[in-house]
Design a protein around this motif. Structure first.
Motif, PDB file in Angstrom:
ATOM      1  N   VAL A   1      30.468  37.901  54.868  1.00  9.60           N
ATOM      2  CA  VAL A   1      30.182  36.459  54.862  1.00  9.60           C
ATOM      3  C   VAL A   1      29.150  36.135  55.937  1.00  9.60           C
ATOM      4  O   VAL A   1      28.160  35.428  55.690  1.00  9.60           O
ATOM      5  CB  VAL A   1      31.476  35.637  55.078  1.00  9.60           C
ATOM      6  CG1 VAL A   1      31.156  34.181  55.436  1.00  9.60           C
ATOM      7  CG2 VAL A   1      32.336  35.692  53.818  1.00  9.60           C
ATOM      8  N   GLU A   2      29.368  36.647  57.129  1.00  7.84           N
ATOM      9  CA  GLU A   2      28.427  36.368  58.225  1.00  7.84           C
ATOM     10  C   GLU A   2      27.027  36.858  57.878  1.00  7.84           C
ATOM     11  O   GLU A   2      26.029  36.159  58.110  1.00  7.84           O
ATOM     12  CB  GLU A   2      28.923  37.003  59.526  1.00  7.84           C
ATOM     13  CG  GLU A   2      29.840  36.049  60.272  1.00  7.84           C
ATOM     14  CD  GLU A   2      30.596  36.744  61.401  1.00  7.84           C
ATOM     15  OE1 GLU A   2      29.994  37.639  62.040  1.00  7.84           O
ATOM     16  OE2 GLU A   2      31.767  36.399  61.614  1.00  7.84           O
ATOM     17  N   GLY A   3      26.964  38.065  57.310  1.00  8.64           N
ATOM     18  CA  GLY A   3      25.666  38.615  56.921  1.00  8.64           C
ATOM     19  C   GLY A   3      24.970  37.711  55.908  1.00  8.64           C
ATOM     20  O   GLY A   3      23.776  37.430  56.015  1.00  8.64           O
TER      21      GLY A   3
ATOM     22  N   VAL B   1      36.980  34.519  49.596  1.00 13.12           N
ATOM     23  CA  VAL B   1      35.566  34.357  49.946  1.00 13.12           C
ATOM     24  C   VAL B   1      35.244  32.874  50.134  1.00 13.12           C
ATOM     25  O   VAL B   1      34.618  32.472  51.108  1.00 13.12           O
ATOM     26  CB  VAL B   1      34.663  34.957  48.843  1.00 13.12           C
ATOM     27  CG1 VAL B   1      33.204  34.581  49.075  1.00 13.12           C
ATOM     28  CG2 VAL B   1      34.826  36.463  48.780  1.00 13.12           C
ATOM     29  N   ARG B   2      35.714  32.050  49.205  1.00 13.81           N
ATOM     30  CA  ARG B   2      35.453  30.609  49.287  1.00 13.81           C
ATOM     31  C   ARG B   2      36.053  30.042  50.579  1.00 13.81           C
ATOM     32  O   ARG B   2      35.378  29.311  51.318  1.00 13.81           O
ATOM     33  CB  ARG B   2      36.036  29.901  48.066  1.00 13.81           C
ATOM     34  CG  ARG B   2      35.927  28.385  48.119  1.00 13.81           C
ATOM     35  CD  ARG B   2      36.485  27.747  46.853  1.00 13.81           C
ATOM     36  NE  ARG B   2      35.528  27.800  45.763  1.00 13.81           N
ATOM     37  CZ  ARG B   2      34.611  26.844  45.538  1.00 13.81           C
ATOM     38  NH1 ARG B   2      34.552  25.778  46.294  1.00 13.81           N
ATOM     39  NH2 ARG B   2      33.760  26.967  44.541  1.00 13.81           N
ATOM     40  N   GLU B   3      37.305  30.437  50.870  1.00 14.42           N
ATOM     41  CA  GLU B   3      37.955  29.927  52.092  1.00 14.42           C
ATOM     42  C   GLU B   3      37.166  30.317  53.336  1.00 14.42           C
ATOM     43  O   GLU B   3      36.896  29.493  54.218  1.00 14.42           O
ATOM     44  CB  GLU B   3      39.370  30.509  52.221  1.00 14.42           C
ATOM     45  CG  GLU B   3      40.409  29.740  51.440  1.00 14.42           C
ATOM     46  CD  GLU B   3      41.725  30.514  51.367  1.00 14.42           C
ATOM     47  OE1 GLU B   3      42.015  31.287  52.311  1.00 14.42           O
ATOM     48  OE2 GLU B   3      42.440  30.346  50.360  1.00 14.42           O
ATOM     49  N   LEU B   4      36.772  31.604  53.381  1.00 12.97           N
ATOM     50  CA  LEU B   4      36.038  32.084  54.567  1.00 12.97           C
ATOM     51  C   LEU B   4      34.710  31.342  54.712  1.00 12.97           C
ATOM     52  O   LEU B   4      34.343  30.905  55.798  1.00 12.97           O
ATOM     53  CB  LEU B   4      35.785  33.590  54.452  1.00 12.97           C
ATOM     54  CG  LEU B   4      37.019  34.488  54.640  1.00 12.97           C
ATOM     55  CD1 LEU B   4      36.700  35.924  54.265  1.00 12.97           C
ATOM     56  CD2 LEU B   4      37.523  34.429  56.078  1.00 12.97           C
TER      57      LEU B   4
ATOM     58  N   GLY C   1      31.953  24.947  57.909  1.00 16.23           N
ATOM     59  CA  GLY C   1      32.504  23.787  58.594  1.00 16.23           C
ATOM     60  C   GLY C   1      32.273  23.844  60.090  1.00 16.23           C
ATOM     61  O   GLY C   1      32.119  22.823  60.755  1.00 16.23           O
ATOM     62  N   GLU C   2      32.236  25.063  60.626  1.00 15.10           N
ATOM     63  CA  GLU C   2      32.164  25.229  62.089  1.00 15.10           C
ATOM     64  C   GLU C   2      30.942  24.578  62.710  1.00 15.10           C
ATOM     65  O   GLU C   2      31.024  23.919  63.730  1.00 15.10           O
ATOM     66  CB  GLU C   2      32.123  26.724  62.449  1.00 15.10           C
ATOM     67  CG  GLU C   2      33.503  27.342  62.542  1.00 15.10           C
ATOM     68  CD  GLU C   2      33.389  28.861  62.672  1.00 15.10           C
ATOM     69  OE1 GLU C   2      32.321  29.352  63.073  1.00 15.10           O
ATOM     70  OE2 GLU C   2      34.390  29.530  62.370  1.00 15.10           O
TER      71      GLU C   2
END
Ligand code: ZN
Length: 478
Positions: A424-426, A466-469, A475-476
């Protein structure tokens, strides 16, 4: 001038009895010519017909399945006419005392509600021989194949309740579904085991006149039934507009030219009560016994599927239309697969895959037990829907069970949030525009990002996770 079409159908259905109607010859018209014959069905003078009880049972089950009333007494007549495919000069048919009367069948009406179309009568009759036209050298010859002579038929005659080509196609489809459910006939228009004739006339809208009708024959698919009726309505409207009278006659549908062409004047020969076949008596006991053998009809089954399993009306109708599909669906539910999941996977995955392979459900290597095992893994979130679709395809080519395929080919879903968080971060770092779009309220940007993460996991990520992450991360920054 505006017209309303008045359409009635006469549908011949070959029963799938083992034997012919009045002798013990096999009911297999497709065998080598004239193999399945005897003095009775070659119509030799003096040969006495003997009525086949199986034909009565199947015809009566069809009549009951089409909501008709079985008549206490029916009898055969000799429909007198001569033609090379009927050299004995008459056909045994029930002209005066038909087996059943006053039925109905429902189709979907224009307003979405059910539209009830009435059936006038159902009678039994014997099929005629088949003519084969060939060239012997340069000489045209006509050959007669008696394999079909005496094959048991029912003729289903509707009231003139149909108003459009669509009504006719819907009626024939519904009729075919009902009769196949009963298991009394194959009803294949392509193979000629179901033959549809349409009677068409026009009248001013809102009146109840019955004007001179024209009969159209020779349609060998349900689509052709619709096309032929549509053509005939236009042809008659043009004739009336030109001041021509409509004359009672029979026309043939020409599927190449997509027109109807005149065949002959409609000829009805005399009908004489037949004295060689005894009258058929149906008492209450026989009627009760037949009713007990009648399987659950599709419309009833669809109602039950909605009530019992919570399917939508469309899903229930689809799952109940064919008997083998309904059985497959209920077998999946019996293996504790959620009914709507079962319906969805049958409709969108298994049936299209079978169609692509020209296979029927009955011969499917993917049995209900195997599909249930696969869907159970999906429901337990051990694999995702992508993986389940890929495994389903492999079930066609392998007799391994789904769990073995998942293990061997690494289809197990990635639900490890640590592993997914890295991907996700990538993805977020590599797609700043999509991140920006999402934060500016472009909702579909999230779909793109989910897609990228799924790709990053070779399709194995748990999409919910995946969606939650992603939502958490996006949001952050706000
Ligand atoms: Zn025979």
């Amino acid at each position: 001038m505006e017209h309303e079409a008045v359409i009635g159908l006469e549908i011949h259905v070959e029963l799938n009895c083992d034997a012919k109607m009045f002798c013990n010859c096999p009911n297999r018209p497709g065998d080598d010519p004239n193999r399945n014959t005897c003095p009775v069905c070659l119509w030799f003078p003096g040969a006495l017909p003997r009525f086949n009880g199986e034909a009565l049972e199947k015809a009566a089950l069809i009549a009951l399945g089409l909501n008709c009333t079985l008549q206490p007494k029916s009898a055969f007549d000799q429909k007198v006419y001569y033609y090379p495919d009927l050299p004995k000069g008459f056909q045994l048919s029930q002209a005066h005392l038909p087996l059943a009367r006053n039925g109905w069948l429902e189709i979907a009406g224009e307003d979405g509600g059910p539209k009830r179309l009435r059936i006038h009568k159902i009678h039994m009759e014997e099929d005629v021989a088949r003519l084969v036209h060939e060239l012997e050298g340069r000489t045209p010859v006509s050959l007669v194949d008696f394999n079909r002579a005496g094959v048991p038929l029912v003729e289903i005659v509707t009231e003139p309740d149909l108003r459009s080509p669509q009504d006719a196609m819907d009626f024939v489809r519904a009729l075919r579904t009902q009769i196949r459910h009963i298991g009394a006939a194959d009803c294949s228009m392509e193979a000629g085991t179901m033959r549809v004739d349409a009677n068409i006339s026009l009248r001013p809208p809102g009146t109840d006149e019955l004007n001179t009708k024209v009969e159209v024959k020779n349609m060998n698919s349900i689509r052709h039934v619709g096309d032929a009726i549509a053509y005939e309505i236009e042809r008659q409207a043009a004739a009336l507009a030109a001041g021509e009278a409509i004359i009672l006659h029979t026309r043939l549908w020409d599927p190449e030219k997509r027109i109807t062409v005149p065949m002959r004047g409609k000829f009805e020969g005399p009908c004489i009560p037949d004295s060689t076949v005894p009258s058929i008596l149906v008492n209450e006991a026989l009627k009760e016994a037949l009713l007990a053998r009648l399987p659950e009809m599709p419309a009833k089954k669809a109602e039950r599927f909605t009530a019992q399993y919570g399917l939508t009306a469309d899903e229930a109708q689809m799952m109940s239309a064919e008997r083998d599909l309904a059985e497959y669906f209920e077998a999946l539910v019996g293996e504790r697969i959620a009914p709507r999941t079962a319906a969805h996977w049958l409709a969108t995955q298994l049936l299209p895959a079978l169609k692509e392979r020209s296979q029927g459900l009955a011969e499917s290597p993917v049995t209900p037990a195997r599909l249930a095992a696969l869907l159970a893994m999906l429901e337990r979130e051990e694999i995702n829907a992508n993986a389940a679709r890929a495994v389903l395809m492999r079930l066609f080519d392998s007799d391994r069970d789904p769990a073995a395929i998942v293990a061997a080919e690494g289809f197990r879903q990635v639900s490890d949030s640590g592993e997914l968080a890295k991907i996700v971060e990538g993805v977020l770092a590599a797609n700043p525009t999509a991140v920006e779009d999402y934060r500016n309220g472009v909702a579909k940007a999230i779909g793109f990002l989910i897609g990228q993460v799924m790709q990053g996991s070779q399709g194995k990520a748990n999409p919910k996770l995946v969606r939650e992450l992603l939502m958490g991360k996006l949001g952050e920054g706000q």
